[in-house]
Scaffold this motif. Structure first.
Motif, short mmCIF file in Angstrom:
data_model
loop_
_atom_site.label_atom_id
_atom_site.label_comp_id
_atom_site.label_asym_id
_atom_site.label_seq_id
_atom_site.Cartn_x
_atom_site.Cartn_y
_atom_site.Cartn_z
N LYS A 1 -19.36 -50.61 -65.86
CA LYS A 1 -19.16 -49.40 -65.05
C LYS A 1 -17.69 -49.09 -64.86
CE LYS A 1 -23.62 -49.18 -64.48
NZ LYS A 1 -24.01 -50.49 -65.06
N VAL A 2 -16.85 -50.12 -64.90
CA VAL A 2 -15.40 -49.96 -64.83
C VAL A 2 -14.79 -50.86 -65.90
CG1 VAL A 2 -15.36 -49.38 -62.38
CG2 VAL A 2 -15.20 -51.77 -63.07
N ASP A 3 -13.55 -50.57 -66.25
CA ASP A 3 -12.84 -51.40 -67.22
C ASP A 3 -12.45 -52.71 -66.54
OD1 ASP A 3 -11.56 -52.23 -69.51
OD2 ASP A 3 -9.70 -51.16 -69.08
N LEU A 4 -13.02 -53.79 -66.98
CA LEU A 4 -12.85 -55.07 -66.30
C LEU A 4 -12.52 -56.16 -67.32
CD1 LEU A 4 -15.11 -56.42 -63.47
CD2 LEU A 4 -14.51 -57.89 -65.38
N LYS A 5 -11.39 -56.83 -67.11
CA LYS A 5 -10.97 -57.93 -67.97
C LYS A 5 -10.70 -59.17 -67.13
CE LYS A 5 -11.01 -55.55 -71.81
NZ LYS A 5 -12.05 -55.80 -72.84
N TYR A 6 -11.24 -60.27 -67.57
CA TYR A 6 -11.14 -61.54 -66.84
C TYR A 6 -9.69 -61.92 -66.54
CZ TYR A 6 -11.43 -66.63 -66.16
OH TYR A 6 -11.30 -67.92 -65.69
N THR A 7 -8.83 -61.86 -67.54
CA THR A 7 -7.45 -62.30 -67.36
C THR A 7 -6.69 -61.39 -66.40
OG1 THR A 7 -6.90 -61.10 -69.39
CG2 THR A 7 -7.24 -63.48 -69.57
N GLU A 8 -7.05 -60.11 -66.35
CA GLU A 8 -6.36 -59.18 -65.47
C GLU A 8 -6.83 -59.31 -64.02
OE1 GLU A 8 -6.94 -55.32 -67.17
OE2 GLU A 8 -5.91 -55.84 -69.04
N LEU A 9 -8.10 -59.67 -63.83
CA LEU A 9 -8.62 -59.85 -62.47
C LEU A 9 -7.95 -61.01 -61.75
CD1 LEU A 9 -12.51 -59.41 -62.53
CD2 LEU A 9 -10.80 -57.90 -61.52
N GLY A 10 -7.81 -62.13 -62.46
CA GLY A 10 -7.20 -63.31 -61.86
C GLY A 10 -8.18 -64.25 -61.19
N ALA A 11 -9.46 -63.86 -61.06
CA ALA A 11 -10.46 -64.76 -60.50
C ALA A 11 -10.70 -65.92 -61.46
CB ALA A 11 -11.75 -64.02 -60.22
N ASP A 12 -11.15 -67.05 -60.94
CA ASP A 12 -11.42 -68.21 -61.80
C ASP A 12 -12.81 -68.16 -62.40
OD1 ASP A 12 -8.93 -69.79 -61.31
OD2 ASP A 12 -9.65 -69.66 -59.24
N PHE A 13 -13.73 -67.52 -61.70
CA PHE A 13 -15.12 -67.44 -62.17
C PHE A 13 -15.62 -66.01 -62.02
CE2 PHE A 13 -14.39 -71.58 -60.18
CZ PHE A 13 -14.72 -72.45 -61.22
N ILE A 14 -16.23 -65.47 -63.07
CA ILE A 14 -16.89 -64.17 -62.98
C ILE A 14 -18.28 -64.29 -63.60
CG2 ILE A 14 -14.70 -62.90 -63.04
CD1 ILE A 14 -15.43 -62.04 -65.93
N THR A 15 -19.16 -63.35 -63.23
CA THR A 15 -20.56 -63.45 -63.61
C THR A 15 -21.07 -62.12 -64.17
OG1 THR A 15 -21.25 -62.82 -61.38
CG2 THR A 15 -21.00 -65.17 -61.83
N SER A 16 -22.18 -62.19 -64.91
CA SER A 16 -22.78 -60.98 -65.46
C SER A 16 -24.26 -61.17 -65.70
CB SER A 16 -22.09 -60.60 -66.79
OG SER A 16 -22.71 -59.46 -67.36
N SER A 17 -25.01 -60.06 -65.64
CA SER A 17 -26.42 -60.01 -66.02
C SER A 17 -26.61 -58.87 -67.01
CB SER A 17 -27.31 -59.77 -64.79
OG SER A 17 -27.33 -60.89 -63.94
N ALA A 18 -27.23 -59.17 -68.14
CA ALA A 18 -27.32 -58.20 -69.23
C ALA A 18 -28.09 -56.94 -68.84
CB ALA A 18 -27.97 -58.84 -70.46
N HIS A 19 -29.10 -57.08 -67.97
CA HIS A 19 -29.93 -55.91 -67.66
C HIS A 19 -29.14 -54.82 -66.95
CE1 HIS A 19 -30.36 -58.19 -63.84
NE2 HIS A 19 -30.48 -57.00 -63.29
N LYS A 20 -27.99 -55.15 -66.38
CA LYS A 20 -27.17 -54.14 -65.71
C LYS A 20 -26.52 -53.18 -66.71
CE LYS A 20 -27.55 -55.38 -61.36
NZ LYS A 20 -28.08 -54.47 -60.31
N ILE A 21 -26.49 -53.57 -67.98
CA ILE A 21 -25.94 -52.69 -69.00
C ILE A 21 -27.00 -52.37 -70.07
CG2 ILE A 21 -23.53 -53.35 -68.63
CD1 ILE A 21 -23.80 -55.18 -71.10
N TYR A 22 -28.26 -52.35 -69.63
CA TYR A 22 -29.39 -51.99 -70.49
C TYR A 22 -29.70 -53.05 -71.53
CZ TYR A 22 -28.83 -47.45 -68.26
OH TYR A 22 -28.73 -46.45 -67.32
N GLY A 23 -29.32 -54.29 -71.25
CA GLY A 23 -29.69 -55.41 -72.11
C GLY A 23 -30.96 -56.06 -71.60
N PRO A 24 -31.35 -57.18 -72.20
CA PRO A 24 -32.58 -57.88 -71.77
C PRO A 24 -32.44 -58.48 -70.38
CG PRO A 24 -31.78 -58.66 -73.91
CD PRO A 24 -30.69 -57.85 -73.32
N LYS A 25 -33.55 -58.59 -69.68
CA LYS A 25 -33.56 -59.31 -68.42
C LYS A 25 -33.61 -60.81 -68.71
CE LYS A 25 -35.72 -55.81 -65.49
NZ LYS A 25 -36.84 -55.50 -64.56
N GLY A 26 -33.07 -61.59 -67.79
CA GLY A 26 -33.15 -63.04 -67.93
C GLY A 26 -32.04 -63.66 -68.74
N ILE A 27 -30.95 -62.91 -68.98
CA ILE A 27 -29.80 -63.47 -69.70
C ILE A 27 -28.53 -62.95 -69.05
CG2 ILE A 27 -29.72 -61.63 -71.43
CD1 ILE A 27 -28.98 -65.38 -72.04
N GLY A 28 -27.54 -63.81 -68.96
CA GLY A 28 -26.26 -63.43 -68.39
C GLY A 28 -25.21 -64.43 -68.81
#
Length: 338
Positions: free
Chosen positions: A139-166
């Motif tokens: 939904k927004v341009d997001l890059k791990y190295t630019e955020l600076g957080a140590d841990f980030i998460t994702s779920s595929a179904h949020k971008i029209y992918g399969p449920k049950g994978i992230g």
């Protein structure tokens, strides 16, 4: 297929392939970090700082550690605009803090938090920092190295992918106990055979997203603008558009309707909208079957009746202005304005 998909997805989120681990989704990723960090450091530190409006995966995980292991938890509350004070998070941390957790964007308010600002502090203090990015990726341009957080998460179904994978992206600097025991899959982080078909589907969803990312951002912004204009034109001072900020997700709008002006029963509002064929929610999509007032709206200072009179409208890839017209007409019917 497995490692090719890992490399492709890692490139998309701006991390190294060895930092990306496949999981069943955001909930498992969050549980892995919160509980795994605590157990890995042998319970030497027992303090977490997070917020009262995190996803239940965060709040229930920290409550588990609080109830069973006496972990101390500081919950930072939002202001009436849904914003989290980064300075208050900083002030609540101490030498005993083993984790700071702040979601990138809130799934009900759409507010985007100042992750980059907080990450500067956590790096300075050497405190692991988890940011739930499930709602934001795609939904927004997001890059791990630019955020600076140590841990980030994702779920595929949020971008029209399969449920049950992230996935979980993890800074190798911080070790944590693995979520499940058994084989050595996912570099011994997560035992069990990887779900290759779903991982391939996740990659395909990102391929499609990358092809149309600029048009999709424009689409969300255009539909959101049309939605706000239509609501204001039809309901005027009978609505409050909540959590307006310069840092908002483009696909989420939270609106409160005046039960005093329109004379409807807040307890029945969502049910009546559903009967009109309108798919909106009164809170998190994960709690869409509940008729309880949104905990997040209550935390921002709304009364129970105000919270029950509020709806979260999510804009999707395939929504159109005609869908907005259908929504507005349905709300007008429920409020007996037609």
């Amino acid at each position: 297929m497995l490692e090719e998909s890992r490399e492709y997805i890692a490139d998309f989120v701006g991390c190294k392939p060895k930092e990306l681990f496949f999981t069943s989704g955001g909930t498992e990723s969050i549980n892995t970090v919160i509980k795994g960090l605590f157990f890995e450091q042998k319970k030497e530190k027992n303090h977490i700082v997070t917020t009262s409006i995190e996803h239940p995966a965060v709040l229930e995980s920290v409550n588990f550690l609080k109830n069973y292991f006496d972990v101390k938890v500081d919950l930072i509350r939002p202001n009436s605009k849904g914003e989290i004070d980064i300075e208050e998070i900083k002030q609540r941390t101490g030498s005993n803090t083993f984790l700071v957790s702040l979601m990138h964007s809130n799934n009900e308010t759409g507010i985007i938090n100042e992750i980059e600002k907080l990450s500067e502090f956590t790096k300075e203090k050497n405190i692991p920092f988890l940011s739930d990015t499930v709602q934001s990726i795609g939904k927004v341009d997001l890059k791990y190295t630019e955020l600076g957080a140590d841990f980030i998460t994702s779920s595929a179904h949020k971008i029209y992918g399969p449920k049950g994978i992230g996935f979980l992206v993890a800074n190798p600097k911080f070790r944590f106990a693995r979520y499940s025991d058994g084989g050595g899959q996912e570099r011994e982080l997560r035992a069990g055979t990887e779900n290759i078909p779903s991982i391939a589907g996740f990659r395909k969803a990102i391929e499609i997203l990358k092809l149309n990312s600029e048009k999709e951002q424009e689409h969300y912004n255009n539909i959101r603008k049309y939605l706000i204009e239509s609501l204001q034109k039809n309901f005027g001072d009978g609505i409050t558009i909540n959590f307006q900020s310069k840092r908002n997700l483009p696909n989420i709008l939270n609106v409160t309707f005046s039960y005093a002006k329109y004379g409807f029963d807040p307890d029945m509002f969502l049910i009546l909208l559903d009967m009109q064929g309108i798919a909106v929610s009164g809170g998190s999509a994960c709690s869409s079957g509940s008729l309880k007032p949104s905990k997040i709206l209550i935390e921002t200072g709304k009364s129970e009746k105000e919270a029950l009179s509020s709806v979260r409208i999510s804009i999707g890839r395939f929504n159109s202005k005609e869908d907005v017209d259908f929504l507005v007409n349905g709300i007008r019917t429920v409020l007996r304005l037609n």
